[in-house]
Design a protein around this motif. Sequence first.
Motif, mmCIF file in Angstrom:
data_model
loop_
_atom_site.group_PDB
_atom_site.id
_atom_site.type_symbol
_atom_site.label_atom_id
_atom_site.label_comp_id
_atom_site.label_asym_id
_atom_site.label_seq_id
_atom_site.Cartn_x
_atom_site.Cartn_y
_atom_site.Cartn_z
ATOM 1 N N GLY A 150 0.840 -1.193 0.000
ATOM 2 C CA GLY A 150 0.000 0.000 0.000
ATOM 3 C C GLY A 150 0.875 1.241 0.000
ATOM 4 O O GLY A 150 1.995 1.212 0.515
ATOM 5 N N TYR A 151 0.355 2.348 -0.549
ATOM 6 C CA TYR A 151 1.145 3.569 -0.715
ATOM 7 C C TYR A 151 0.400 4.788 -0.172
ATOM 8 O O TYR A 151 -0.159 5.570 -0.938
ATOM 9 N N ILE A 163 -2.592 3.327 -8.732
ATOM 10 C CA ILE A 163 -2.144 2.550 -7.577
ATOM 11 C C ILE A 163 -3.339 2.007 -6.798
ATOM 12 O O ILE A 163 -3.380 0.840 -6.410
ATOM 13 N N GLU A 164 -4.329 2.842 -6.552
ATOM 14 C CA GLU A 164 -5.466 2.407 -5.732
ATOM 15 C C GLU A 164 -6.386 1.478 -6.511
ATOM 16 O O GLU A 164 -7.004 0.581 -5.929
ATOM 17 N N GLY A 165 -6.475 1.654 -7.831
ATOM 18 C CA GLY A 165 -7.229 0.698 -8.636
ATOM 19 C C GLY A 165 -6.597 -0.678 -8.600
ATOM 20 O O GLY A 165 -7.290 -1.702 -8.503
ATOM 21 N N ALA A 166 -5.269 -0.721 -8.668
ATOM 22 C CA ALA A 166 -4.562 -1.996 -8.592
ATOM 23 C C ALA A 166 -4.752 -2.646 -7.229
ATOM 24 O O ALA A 166 -4.905 -3.870 -7.120
ATOM 25 N N GLN A 176 -3.593 -9.358 3.864
ATOM 26 C CA GLN A 176 -3.218 -8.138 4.567
ATOM 27 C C GLN A 176 -2.499 -7.185 3.619
ATOM 28 O O GLN A 176 -2.015 -7.591 2.555
ATOM 29 N N ILE A 177 -2.448 -5.920 4.020
ATOM 30 C CA ILE A 177 -1.701 -4.894 3.302
ATOM 31 C C ILE A 177 -0.566 -4.423 4.208
ATOM 32 O O ILE A 177 -0.760 -4.222 5.404
ATOM 33 N N VAL A 178 0.614 -4.264 3.617
ATOM 34 C CA VAL A 178 1.741 -3.653 4.320
ATOM 35 C C VAL A 178 2.116 -2.405 3.540
ATOM 36 O O VAL A 178 2.387 -2.470 2.338
ATOM 37 N N THR A 179 2.110 -1.262 4.203
ATOM 38 C CA THR A 179 2.365 -0.024 3.481
ATOM 39 C C THR A 179 3.856 0.226 3.304
ATOM 40 O O THR A 179 4.681 -0.279 4.053
ATOM 41 N N GLN A 180 4.163 1.044 2.309
ATOM 42 C CA GLN A 180 5.504 1.565 2.182
ATOM 43 C C GLN A 180 5.782 2.507 3.360
ATOM 44 O O GLN A 180 4.893 2.823 4.137
ATOM 45 N N PRO A 203 -6.767 -6.021 6.784
ATOM 46 C CA PRO A 203 -5.977 -5.390 7.854
ATOM 47 C C PRO A 203 -4.703 -4.774 7.277
ATOM 48 O O PRO A 203 -4.101 -5.320 6.343
ATOM 49 N N ILE A 204 -4.300 -3.649 7.848
ATOM 50 C CA ILE A 204 -3.177 -2.876 7.321
ATOM 51 C C ILE A 204 -2.069 -2.779 8.366
ATOM 52 O O ILE A 204 -2.313 -2.364 9.505
#
Length: 296
Positions: A150-151, A163-166, A176-180, A203-204
Amino acid sequence: MTSLLDPPDRSTGPRRTDRRAVLARVLREATYEVLPFPSAGDKVLAHVPTGTGLSVTTTEAKGLGPTVDLAVRLTGHGYRVAPHIAARLVRDRAHLTDLADRLTEAGISTVFVIGGDAAEPAGAYPDALALLTDLRAIAGDRFDHIGIGGYPEGHGGIADELIEGALTAKAPYATQIVTQLCFDPSATVRWARRIATAGVRLPIRVGVPGAVSRQKLIRVSAGLGLGQSARFLRKQQGMLWRFFTPGGYRPDRVLDGIVPALAAGDTGLAGIHVFTFNDLESTETWRRRLLERLDR
């Protein structure tokens, strides 16, 4: 501004005490990101408790081999490890099958799938979505956890809407999402609410730099190779000035900013993922000292 690390008093009341408890939980459950440099395995064994989850990045110059090798080695020592699988470094379906088989045989049940920064794909997978689709067909439910990126602060080379469409397209394949790296807690919270509104409810884990010195950042960037370093830093908008201006960056400030949203439980934020830049001794010391202050 009062920090959550300061002892609670009558003026702050139970709500702040609850947030301190959330901060303690987040620190105990933090995961660490490791670069697959030759010394990384020994540093992990020397400084990181086996209860701490790890991820191992990929480097364009070295390919996926060192990432998988390090993940397998650390799993053999009792760590929970998620290797990064960069889609643009995977040649074809047979290569992906071999990777999945090796990870499964080593007892690895978590992967982190990214597109990768290679200028040209090595083969059949130009992006993470293409690889995720084939990975599900090949591996089925062999991987209990699949992370995607995630960005919150954007990507230096890709428009926000793309980015958000992808992200929306990849979400059904992930757990899960792991952000930059994130330096602006308010931007992260806004982004988390925005993707939840768009239907992404994973979950992020918020990516935060650990206790990394400016000198260490320069050495790591050089070790990545010129091209990859430039792309890495370009993605981290605002990173340079936060590290290199007087006062610079302190991880405590980011934690203070995201803990209220974690405590509220209405954003999808679930924890932190610490970018160690392989400065594992300093990062683990920082985490332990914060926990000791909270316990006092």
